[in-house]
Write a protein that holds these residues in place. Structure first.
Motif, PDB file in Angstrom:
ATOM      1  N   THR A  83      30.335  39.963  48.618  1.00  0.00           N
ATOM      2  CA  THR A  83      31.787  40.062  48.579  1.00  0.00           C
ATOM      3  C   THR A  83      32.215  40.976  47.436  1.00  0.00           C
ATOM      4  OG1 THR A  83      31.972  37.814  49.428  1.00  0.00           O
ATOM      5  CG2 THR A  83      33.931  38.742  48.384  1.00  0.00           C
ATOM      6  N   VAL A  84      33.158  41.858  47.718  1.00  0.00           N
ATOM      7  CA  VAL A  84      33.680  42.770  46.708  1.00  0.00           C
ATOM      8  C   VAL A  84      35.131  42.406  46.446  1.00  0.00           C
ATOM      9  CG1 VAL A  84      34.191  45.173  46.162  1.00  0.00           C
ATOM     10  CG2 VAL A  84      32.151  44.599  47.499  1.00  0.00           C
ATOM     11  N   VAL A  85      35.462  42.165  45.175  1.00  0.00           N
ATOM     12  CA  VAL A  85      36.816  41.809  44.783  1.00  0.00           C
ATOM     13  C   VAL A  85      37.446  43.021  44.104  1.00  0.00           C
ATOM     14  CG1 VAL A  85      38.209  40.262  43.362  1.00  0.00           C
ATOM     15  CG2 VAL A  85      36.154  39.408  44.477  1.00  0.00           C
ATOM     16  N   PRO A  86      38.634  43.440  44.528  1.00  0.00           N
ATOM     17  CA  PRO A  86      39.268  44.610  43.924  1.00  0.00           C
ATOM     18  C   PRO A  86      39.632  44.380  42.460  1.00  0.00           C
ATOM     19  CG  PRO A  86      40.686  43.625  45.600  1.00  0.00           C
ATOM     20  CD  PRO A  86      39.420  42.857  45.591  1.00  0.00           C
ATOM     21  N   ASP A  87      39.648  45.454  41.677  1.00  0.00           N
ATOM     22  CA  ASP A  87      40.051  45.375  40.270  1.00  0.00           C
ATOM     23  C   ASP A  87      41.486  44.873  40.180  1.00  0.00           C
ATOM     24  OD1 ASP A  87      37.614  46.340  39.389  1.00  0.00           O
ATOM     25  OD2 ASP A  87      38.285  48.432  39.358  1.00  0.00           O
ATOM     26  N   GLY A  88      41.752  44.034  39.210  1.00  0.00           N
ATOM     27  CA  GLY A  88      43.090  43.515  39.011  1.00  0.00           C
ATOM     28  C   GLY A  88      43.438  42.318  39.871  1.00  0.00           C
ATOM     29  N   PHE A  89      42.532  41.876  40.743  1.00  0.00           N
ATOM     30  CA  PHE A  89      42.792  40.726  41.594  1.00  0.00           C
ATOM     31  C   PHE A  89      42.879  39.473  40.735  1.00  0.00           C
ATOM     32  CE2 PHE A  89      41.442  37.099  44.157  1.00  0.00           C
ATOM     33  CZ  PHE A  89      42.330  37.198  45.223  1.00  0.00           C
ATOM     34  N   SER A  90      43.879  38.645  40.990  1.00  0.00           N
ATOM     35  CA  SER A  90      44.061  37.405  40.233  1.00  0.00           C
ATOM     36  C   SER A  90      43.732  36.214  41.116  1.00  0.00           C
ATOM     37  CB  SER A  90      45.497  37.290  39.734  1.00  0.00           C
ATOM     38  OG  SER A  90      45.694  36.029  39.119  1.00  0.00           O
ATOM     39  N   TYR A  91      42.901  35.356  40.595  1.00  0.00           N
ATOM     40  CA  TYR A  91      42.563  34.125  41.310  1.00  0.00           C
ATOM     41  C   TYR A  91      43.581  33.018  41.042  1.00  0.00           C
ATOM     42  CZ  TYR A  91      38.032  36.106  42.463  1.00  0.00           C
ATOM     43  OH  TYR A  91      37.038  36.894  42.963  1.00  0.00           O
ATOM     44  N   ASN A  92      44.536  33.263  40.166  1.00  0.00           N
ATOM     45  CA  ASN A  92      45.531  32.271  39.804  1.00  0.00           C
ATOM     46  C   ASN A  92      46.650  32.272  40.850  1.00  0.00           C
ATOM     47  OD1 ASN A  92      47.269  30.500  38.610  1.00  0.00           O
ATOM     48  ND2 ASN A  92      47.618  31.713  36.767  1.00  0.00           N
TER      49      ASN A  92
END
Length: 184
Positions: A83-92
């Motif tokens: 899985t690739v998560v984009p930069d700046g993605f917030s899990y909050n």
């Protein structure tokens, strides 16, 4: 002897609890939807017909835009390591909201505003709030207030209701997550 005393006590208890009857002037509670959310008939202004907002003269402010609803992202990943998560993605998922209300163009009478997370749109264009989904409430002074509240990033619309103490017709507005103020 104990058996006779037990039976007599049981009969006395059942008789004291009463039975049927027409109930006289009992007030019944109605639900607004299948989720079991109870409507407050006193807050709605009438006990007989609490589900009809047009009897209250409810005004609806239809100004405003659409909510920012993100597109659904799909992935062909078959494991978490792929899985690739984009930069700046917030899990909050929690968003702090600062919302400015200014309805001086409608009324400056003393009033009370309540914001709800769940509501239903009625056929006549008004809304029915699910009163157990209240997010925040505050007094309006001279038609103005600032609301600070926390919502979820998946909360795309909220409903604001303003009720006036002097009997001025109440007002509603469906507010999208793209707005930070309500000026009317």
């Amino acid at each position: 002897m104990n058996r006779l005393l037990s039976i007599t006590s049981l009969i006395t208890l059942l008789t004291a609890c009463g039975g049927g009857g027409d109930g006289g002037d009992a007030v019944s509670v109605t639900t607004t939807d299948d989720s079991g959310a109870f409507e407050n008939p006193i807050a709605a202004g009438t006990l007989e017909d609490a589900n009809e907002p047009e009897t209250l003269g409810m005004q609806v402010d239809n100004s405003g835009g659409l909510a920012n609803i993100p597109t659904t992202v799909s992935s062909s990943a078959t494991s978490m390591s792929a899985t690739v998560v984009p930069d700046g993605f917030s899990y909050n998922p929690v968003l702090e909201q600062l919302f400015v209300v200014d309805i001086r163009g409608y009324s400056v009478s003393p009033a009370y505003i309540t914001v709800y997370g769940e509501f239903t749109e009625n056929d006549d264009g008004t809304f029915t709030a699910h009163y157990n989904s209240q997010i925040v409430a505050a007094s309006l002074e001279n038609g103005q207030t600032t609301l600070n509240y926390v919502s979820s990033d998946s909360q795309f619309y909220v409903l604001a209701e303003v009720w006036f103490y002097d009997g001025t017709n109440p007002v509603q507005k469906r507010i999208p997550n793209t707005e930070s103020s309500w000026v009317w």
